[in-house]
Write a protein that holds these residues in place. Sequence first.
Motif, PDB file in Angstrom:
ATOM      1  N   VAL A 125      -4.407   4.239 -24.098  1.00 27.62           N
ATOM      2  CA  VAL A 125      -4.915   4.129 -25.468  1.00 27.62           C
ATOM      3  C   VAL A 125      -6.400   3.844 -25.383  1.00 27.62           C
ATOM      4  N   ASN A 126      -7.197   4.719 -25.963  1.00 27.64           N
ATOM      5  CA  ASN A 126      -8.659   4.581 -25.930  1.00 27.64           C
ATOM      6  C   ASN A 126      -9.174   4.415 -24.500  1.00 27.64           C
ATOM      7  N   GLY A 127      -8.553   5.140 -23.577  1.00 27.44           N
ATOM      8  CA  GLY A 127      -8.986   5.124 -22.181  1.00 27.44           C
ATOM      9  C   GLY A 127      -8.462   3.973 -21.352  1.00 27.44           C
ATOM     10  N   LYS A 128      -7.681   3.080 -21.944  1.00 25.36           N
ATOM     11  CA  LYS A 128      -7.136   1.938 -21.213  1.00 25.36           C
ATOM     12  C   LYS A 128      -5.667   2.201 -20.896  1.00 25.36           C
ATOM     13  N   ARG A 129      -5.300   2.047 -19.635  1.00 25.00           N
ATOM     14  CA  ARG A 129      -3.920   2.282 -19.216  1.00 25.00           C
ATOM     15  C   ARG A 129      -2.993   1.227 -19.830  1.00 25.00           C
ATOM     16  N   MET A 130      -1.992   1.699 -20.543  1.00 27.47           N
ATOM     17  CA  MET A 130      -1.013   0.823 -21.175  1.00 27.47           C
ATOM     18  C   MET A 130       0.369   0.924 -20.522  1.00 27.47           C
ATOM     19  N   GLN A 131       0.779   2.131 -20.184  1.00 29.61           N
ATOM     20  CA  GLN A 131       2.092   2.324 -19.588  1.00 29.61           C
ATOM     21  C   GLN A 131       1.982   3.023 -18.241  1.00 29.61           C
ATOM     22  N   GLU A 169       0.150  17.061 -19.838  1.00 32.94           N
ATOM     23  CA  GLU A 169      -0.461  15.919 -20.507  1.00 32.94           C
ATOM     24  C   GLU A 169      -0.660  16.190 -21.992  1.00 32.94           C
ATOM     25  N   GLN A 170      -0.537  15.144 -22.791  1.00 31.52           N
ATOM     26  CA  GLN A 170      -0.834  15.194 -24.215  1.00 31.52           C
ATOM     27  C   GLN A 170      -2.082  14.358 -24.505  1.00 31.52           C
ATOM     28  N   GLN A 171      -2.843  14.790 -25.513  1.00 34.59           N
ATOM     29  CA  GLN A 171      -3.968  13.991 -26.008  1.00 34.59           C
ATOM     30  C   GLN A 171      -3.976  14.089 -27.524  1.00 34.59           C
ATOM     31  N   ALA A 172      -3.977  12.954 -28.186  1.00 38.22           N
ATOM     32  CA  ALA A 172      -3.875  12.972 -29.647  1.00 38.22           C
ATOM     33  C   ALA A 172      -4.734  11.876 -30.261  1.00 38.22           C
ATOM     34  N   GLU A 173      -5.217  12.152 -31.460  1.00 43.84           N
ATOM     35  CA  GLU A 173      -5.948  11.162 -32.255  1.00 43.84           C
ATOM     36  C   GLU A 173      -5.030  10.625 -33.338  1.00 43.84           C
ATOM     37  N   VAL A 174      -5.188   9.346 -33.652  1.00 42.76           N
ATOM     38  CA  VAL A 174      -4.418   8.718 -34.716  1.00 42.76           C
ATOM     39  C   VAL A 174      -5.221   8.807 -36.016  1.00 42.76           C
ATOM     40  N   ILE A 175      -4.577   9.295 -37.069  1.00 40.46           N
ATOM     41  CA  ILE A 175      -5.250   9.463 -38.354  1.00 40.46           C
ATOM     42  C   ILE A 175      -4.457   8.748 -39.438  1.00 40.46           C
ATOM     43  N   ALA A 176      -5.099   8.572 -40.609  1.00 40.71           N
ATOM     44  CA  ALA A 176      -4.425   7.980 -41.752  1.00 40.71           C
ATOM     45  C   ALA A 176      -3.457   8.985 -42.374  1.00 40.71           C
ATOM     46  N   TRP A 177      -2.535   8.502 -43.158  1.00 41.22           N
ATOM     47  CA  TRP A 177      -1.545   9.360 -43.806  1.00 41.22           C
ATOM     48  C   TRP A 177      -2.202  10.340 -44.778  1.00 41.22           C
TER      49      TRP A 177
END
Length: 284
Positions: free
Chosen positions: A203-209, A272-280
């Motif tokens: 997330v935002n370049g930081k490894r989470m999983q 690999e997937q790359q996605a941006e989070v947007i508002a509804w």
Amino acid sequence: MRLVRYGRPGKEKPGLIDEEGKLRDLSGVIADVDAAVLAPKSLRKLEKIPHASLPLVRGNPRFGVPVARVGKFICIGLNYADHAAESGQPVPKEPIVFMKAISALNGPDDAIMLPQGSKKTDWEVELGVIIGTRAQYVSEADALKYVAGYTVVNDVSEREYQLERGGQWDKGKGCDTFGPVGPWLVTSEDLYDVQDLDLYLDVNGKRMQTGNTATMIFSVAQIVSYLSKFMTLEPGDVIATGTPPGVGMGRKPQRYLKKGDTLRLGIAGLGEQQAEVIAWTAKK
């Protein structure tokens, strides 16, 4: 063989990724990557086509879900012991089964849309299984014969809806865009061992999983066999097999997605997937 569907939403064409990583058009050979194509005989026929003879696709088109007309989107919960622990749940004695709405399906790099009023939208990188042959009451020993291939799934989840809105996980799992699948379908014979695949999510370049399918509680063969006792699995059905630790809900402090966040996730050999989070916004 890596099969894809590329192009604008609702207008995707079938294609494959050749040995050099180039996108080739399959629309002169098949109408789409659908149930008929996923049958073992059909896949063998496609495999025999000289990939270099297929037209090259120029540019960088959008990829859609790699299978057309998915019938069922089935998910397995808490299938990694360390994820169960971070969720405060016991290790399940049998697979936990829930469904994602078909309307949640999303291209692998399409934007992920926060539902109205969402406070706890979370991420989950998962191995996706795509059924190729109709399966009813299949044995664990034979179960993998019914699988056409594998893919990457992000089981996006709204935890408040899932856990705090009167039960039933489905409410937090089936929101629009909550089911990114792809980028491609890798056919079974192209994977040496489906129970030894590294998974990751940033997330935002930081490894989470970080995880490996070797630590799944229930293997792919066990899952396919188990599900086939409760429902008929049809060609094109997608099964998400659970996530390793590192989800937002399990972090201290908890961390959930917000507008502008970017996700990068993948599985070794599956892309690999790359996605941006947007508002509804209203879905057109």
